[in-house]
Write an enzyme that holds these catalytic residues in place. Structure first.
Site, PDB file in Angstrom:
ATOM      1  N   GLU A   1     -21.524 -36.723 -15.955  1.00 44.28           N
ATOM      2  CA  GLU A   1     -22.582 -36.666 -14.934  1.00 44.28           C
ATOM      3  C   GLU A   1     -23.844 -35.979 -15.465  1.00 44.28           C
ATOM      4  O   GLU A   1     -24.976 -36.400 -15.191  1.00 44.28           O
ATOM      5  CB  GLU A   1     -22.062 -35.902 -13.709  1.00 44.28           C
TER       6      GLU A   1
ATOM      7  N   GLY B   1     -43.140 -24.237 -21.684  1.00 48.27           N
ATOM      8  CA  GLY B   1     -41.696 -24.406 -21.882  1.00 48.27           C
ATOM      9  C   GLY B   1     -41.153 -25.732 -21.372  1.00 48.27           C
ATOM     10  O   GLY B   1     -39.935 -25.916 -21.313  1.00 48.27           O
TER      11      GLY B   1
ATOM     12  N   ILE C   1     -29.287 -34.650 -11.015  1.00 53.14           N
ATOM     13  CA  ILE C   1     -29.199 -35.755 -10.033  1.00 53.14           C
ATOM     14  C   ILE C   1     -27.814 -36.403 -10.154  1.00 53.14           C
ATOM     15  O   ILE C   1     -27.452 -36.860 -11.235  1.00 53.14           O
ATOM     16  CB  ILE C   1     -30.267 -36.845 -10.302  1.00 53.14           C
TER      17      ILE C   1
ATOM     18  N   ALA D   1     -13.564 -27.595  -2.035  1.00 49.60           N
ATOM     19  CA  ALA D   1     -12.849 -28.679  -2.732  1.00 49.60           C
ATOM     20  C   ALA D   1     -11.345 -28.442  -2.808  1.00 49.60           C
ATOM     21  O   ALA D   1     -10.600 -29.362  -3.154  1.00 49.60           O
ATOM     22  CB  ALA D   1     -13.430 -28.837  -4.132  1.00 49.60           C
TER      23      ALA D   1
ATOM     24  N   THR E   1     -28.394 -22.550 -22.761  1.00 51.18           N
ATOM     25  CA  THR E   1     -28.869 -22.441 -21.372  1.00 51.18           C
ATOM     26  C   THR E   1     -27.903 -23.100 -20.391  1.00 51.18           C
ATOM     27  O   THR E   1     -27.523 -22.507 -19.382  1.00 51.18           O
ATOM     28  CB  THR E   1     -30.233 -23.160 -21.256  1.00 51.18           C
TER      29      THR E   1
ATOM     30  N   GLY F   1     -29.897 -34.767 -15.645  1.00 51.38           N
ATOM     31  CA  GLY F   1     -29.508 -33.386 -15.296  1.00 51.38           C
ATOM     32  C   GLY F   1     -28.812 -33.266 -13.968  1.00 51.38           C
ATOM     33  O   GLY F   1     -27.676 -33.716 -13.788  1.00 51.38           O
TER      34      GLY F   1
ATOM     35  N   LYS G   1     -30.273 -42.070 -22.417  1.00 50.47           N
ATOM     36  CA  LYS G   1     -29.814 -42.060 -21.021  1.00 50.47           C
ATOM     37  C   LYS G   1     -29.717 -43.487 -20.474  1.00 50.47           C
ATOM     38  O   LYS G   1     -28.767 -43.828 -19.759  1.00 50.47           O
ATOM     39  CB  LYS G   1     -30.774 -41.215 -20.170  1.00 50.47           C
TER      40      LYS G   1
ATOM     41  N   GLY H   1     -32.826 -28.345 -17.434  1.00 47.65           N
ATOM     42  CA  GLY H   1     -32.742 -26.938 -17.042  1.00 47.65           C
ATOM     43  C   GLY H   1     -31.298 -26.519 -16.836  1.00 47.65           C
ATOM     44  O   GLY H   1     -30.431 -27.346 -16.523  1.00 47.65           O
TER      45      GLY H   1
HETATM   46  N1  HSE Z   1     -35.531 -33.012 -22.780  1.00 46.21           N
HETATM   47  C1  HSE Z   1     -35.101 -33.760 -21.650  1.00 46.21           C
HETATM   48  C2  HSE Z   1     -36.294 -34.026 -20.725  1.00 46.21           C
HETATM   49  C3  HSE Z   1     -34.020 -33.100 -20.851  1.00 46.21           C
HETATM   50  O1  HSE Z   1     -37.420 -33.642 -21.026  1.00 46.21           O
HETATM   51  O2  HSE Z   1     -36.088 -34.642 -19.704  1.00 46.21           O
HETATM   52  C4  HSE Z   1     -32.683 -33.227 -21.501  1.00 46.21           C
HETATM   53  O3  HSE Z   1     -32.362 -34.567 -21.713  1.00 46.21           O
END
Ligand code: HSE
Length: 430
Positions: free
Chosen positions: A128, A186, A135, A31, A11, A133, A204, A301
């Site tokens: 990043e 989903g 942000i 840029a 994806t 994701g 993270k 996403g």
């Molecule tokens: N599966 C993660 C979430 C996203 O639910 O935030 C990818 O790290």
């Protein structure tokens, strides 16, 4: 023209390709760099068909061949996993290519090795997309807040858990039902373990601690717990006391001790993080010069994560043209050490399932007093079920070690019906 090679056409890989293809002239205008995807690799030949007729792009199932391709200057690793992804990243860096990755597990578990190797080779790793994701929080910390020391950070770092907790709070439904709904829509994987048990959020947080606090935190040093034991009754009680329950990543530095943990925690309703709902992510941090900052957005996403990947590619392409690589995040102990979970202090919520008989409260509070844990609120309410009632206590600051010992002793008392629930309260005003 800077040539880009994408390894992994899932994806995020496909959306990265799509953004670079469709926004090429916009990016060049904004840029001043001309980026072109010249090669895409995926082990699954069916996925490669998604590229369709694109004369610029070579497709292959052989990732090492893509990495060796002389036209590829920036390798984008979007395959996931920590073994082959590690080997490919090393291969690219050994060839002095620059790498962009969204792979939080890879960087949390093997980042020290990879970042060190990148510095040695005059290469770099853009990450990043690995945290929250879409942000741009890595860039905010690295560039925007470079003139700050950061000693306190909160993160809602997992969209799946946040979605489940939001459904439980809004609809009063139990965890299992909210998880099933998240899977149907989903928002949660078929095997949701990494998300609901806090591991994805810990990956993270590990990256954020390295970057923001400059400390080489290991995954094993991050106390990690997930949301599967939270019950609707805890969410209700939290509300009564003015809190919401979130799966919270917390990092703090106090007196040369670094504390990092991921667990469900109560946060005051008036704190901006308590209003981060559904599948959204957020990072709140305090810089010593800038004060409080909050970053909010979609943490998962294809399009949001692809947006972050593209920002790294553009940043790298710009610096490549002037021959200036960026240093890897510097993480050093500098006399500091990781604080053990046992010693970590905070107020706590405790919910006991106890028989409604004389002397129960005094026995419980007696055990707490023996461990020097001070109570500031008690509530007993609700009807008896099978002779038991819920009793909730909020404590003043206590160490987790003392709290666990007191809890174990209380749970052995004859009038206690099941293991006591405890939840940390992240409230700096208590
Ligand atoms: N599966 C993660 C979430 C996203 O639910 O935030 C990818 O790290």
């Amino acid at each position: 023209m800077v040539g880009v090679g994408i390894v992994g056409l899932g994806t995020v890989g496909f959306d990265t390709y799509r953004i670079l293809r469709d926004y090429r002239s916009l990016i060049e205008t904004r840029a001043g760099v001309d980026l072109r995807v010249v090669a895409v690799a995926d082990a699954d030949p069916d996925r490669l068909k998604l590229i369709g007729e694109d004369p610029d792009v070579t497709t292959t199932t052989d990732a090492p061949r893509l990495i060796e391709d002389d036209r590829v200057e920036i390798v984008v690793e979007l395959m996931g996993g920590t073994d082959a992804a590690f080997d490919y990243t090393k291969q690219a860096i050994a060839l002095k290519k620059w790498v962009v990755t969204a792979n939080k597990a890879l960087l949390a578990e093997r980042g020290e090795d990879l970042f060190g190797f990148a510095d040695e080779q005059g290469s770099e790793i853009g990450f990043e997309a690995s945290v929250c994701g879409g942000i741009p929080v890595i860039r905010a910390i690295r560039d925007g807040l470079v003139g700050n020391r950061i000693h306190y950070m909160l993160g809602i770092l997992n969209g799946t858990s946040n979605y489940i907790l939001s459904r439980m709070a809004d609809e009063g439904i139990p965890f299992d039902k909210a998880l099933a709904e998240a899977q149907r829509l989903g928002f949660a994987e078929k095997d949701p373990t990494l998300d609901i048990e806090g591991i994805d959020a810990a990956h993270k947080l590990c990256i954020l601690v390295r970057l923001a606090l400059g400390f080489p935190m290991q995954m094993s040093e991050i106390a990690t717990a997930g949301i599967s034991k939270i019950e609707p009754i805890d969410i209700e009680f939290a509300k009564e006391f003015g809190y919401r329950i979130k799966l919270l990543g917390v990092a703090k530095e106090e007196e040369n001790l670094i504390e990092a943990r991921v667990e469900p925690a109560m946060i005051p309703i008036k704190h901006p993080m308590s209003n981060v709902n559904e599948a959204y992510n957020a990072v709140y941090l305090v810089g010593d010069n800038v004060g409080s900052n909050l970053y909010y957005g979609k943490g998962a996403g294809g399009s949001p994560t692809g947006s972050a990947v593209v920002s790294d590619i553009v940043d790298m392409a710009l610096r490549k043209t002037v021959g200036c690589s960026r240093r890897s995040p510097i993480a050093r102990k500098d006399g500091r050490s990781a604080k053990s979970a046992e010693k970590s202090m905070s107020p706590f919520y405790m919910r006991f399932k106890a028989q409604d008989t004389p002397g129960v409260l005094s026995r419980i509070s007696g055990v707490l007093a023996n461990y020097n844990i001070s109570i500031y609120a008690v509530v007993q309410k609700g009807r008896k079920v099978d002779g038991y009632v819920p009793i909730v206590m909020l404590t003043y600051e206590a160490s987790e070690g003392s709290l666990r010992k007191a809890k174990a002793e209380i749970d052995r008392l004859p009038f206690i019906g099941e293991e006591t629930m405890h939840i940390r309260i992240e409230d700096r005003e208590l």
